[in-house]
Design an enzyme around this catalytic site. Sequence first.
Site, PDB file in Angstrom:
ATOM      1  N   GLU A 180     -44.185 -28.315  -0.056  1.00 10.43           N
ATOM      2  CA  GLU A 180     -45.206 -27.883  -0.961  1.00 10.43           C
ATOM      3  C   GLU A 180     -44.710 -27.835  -2.464  1.00 10.43           C
ATOM      4  OE1 GLU A 180     -48.369 -26.253   2.344  1.00 10.43           O
ATOM      5  OE2 GLU A 180     -48.029 -25.147   0.694  1.00 10.43           O
ATOM      6  N   SER A 186     -37.342 -24.813   1.034  1.00 10.94           N
ATOM      7  CA  SER A 186     -36.699 -24.611   2.715  1.00 10.94           C
ATOM      8  C   SER A 186     -37.323 -23.583   3.245  1.00 10.94           C
ATOM      9  CB  SER A 186     -35.396 -24.078   2.218  1.00 10.94           C
ATOM     10  OG  SER A 186     -34.530 -25.079   1.566  1.00 10.94           O
ATOM     11  N   GLU A 213     -33.494 -32.005   3.169  1.00  8.03           N
ATOM     12  CA  GLU A 213     -33.444 -31.220   4.393  1.00  8.03           C
ATOM     13  C   GLU A 213     -32.439 -29.991   4.297  1.00  8.03           C
ATOM     14  OE1 GLU A 213     -34.917 -32.060   8.160  1.00  8.03           O
ATOM     15  OE2 GLU A 213     -34.965 -33.264   6.466  1.00  8.03           O
ATOM     16  N   GLY A 214     -32.761 -29.268   3.169  1.00  8.30           N
ATOM     17  CA  GLY A 214     -31.696 -28.119   3.026  1.00  8.30           C
ATOM     18  C   GLY A 214     -30.917 -28.477   2.112  1.00  8.30           C
TER      19      GLY A 214
END
Length: 385
Positions: free
Chosen positions: A131, A136, A365-366
């Site tokens: 958002e 993360s 993905e981080g």
Amino acid sequence: MGHVIRTEEQQGAIDGLRRYLDAEVDQVFSKEYRDQFVPKEKMAAIMQKLTEFGLVAGTVSEANGGMGIDWLTMTMLFEEVAATSADLSVPVLINSFGAQMIEKLAPAHLRERYLPGLLNGTSFVSMGISEPDVGSNVLEIKTRARRDGDDYIINGEKTWISNGVYSDFLICTCRTGEDPRRGLTHFLLDRKEHPYETRNIHKIAWNSQSTAQVFLHDVRVPASNMIGNEGAALKNTLSFFERSRVYVAGQGLGIARRALEEAIRYSKDRQQHGKPIAGHQLISAMLAEMATNVDAARLLTYRAASMIEAGVPAEMEAAMAKYFACEAAVKIARQAVQIHGANGLTTDFLVEKLAREAIVAPIPEGTTQIQQLIIGRALTGINAF
């Protein structure tokens, strides 16, 4: 590029996929739609063909209509896709994990309705997690699902959502309770039946596929469209991170490998001082370093995939693979540009595009820093988040 130990079946699958990618797909992303959005119909046609080689379909069991391919082989196949196009690897990744989530967590009526389209490449899913103020830290999700009789009414905004404009349905992470850990729930939103709006985000690279904002305004969804149990979204999301990080490591590996291949080809063709530049010591040393890093990235990525296939916890190893492979892609693509000299700055050569794509790889993905924190926690048992 470097020796890879494969079974006869793995090598055959990879060779067949490679022939298709080289003949039918490479030019689409490197020339025809370079840095341009690929229409959904065009992307769907490619996805349908990829499923024949095991992409997406291989991640689902034969009992539910998939091919049930082991995770190491799937990672090898995914590397080939990423080496051809980072853009193409995105819908493969997202549809793969959407298919796994539906197989493992969705009630039968949703599984039977939505899984076949993912397995044959005719539909696209998006995973609505991030958002505007939530990256993360999934615990801070604000998108709200409010119970209203037999339905939930959803309001919120998601961003950086892969497949967003393509998506036929969205698996949306929503807040259904105030408990940070037990207050998150997944819902499946069918785009036609539970309309949501999307808008593409233009980026430094990876623009031939859809990365989008998703807007949810009083979207009414039946309670029966819940994926998994109420309040279990955090646990279920975290359980998929090991596998998805291995795939993102595969994206970095693919970009790095392609950059190395382009640099080797150019260094053999380009003449300076009476011989190919590959014959100059500094160029040779650069290529050696690049190749070593590509192989190191592959070994870390394949190790994590093998651990997952064996059922061994691989949180740290998946984080290491994602961290190293994606950062290696940045360095190797940069070196490939350097080997090309001024030509590497032009759109006449692929390394210009690869360098921009590599910059993106450490983010999804981080970020690299998140992976470092995960590794540090695994080593010490102390959480530095």
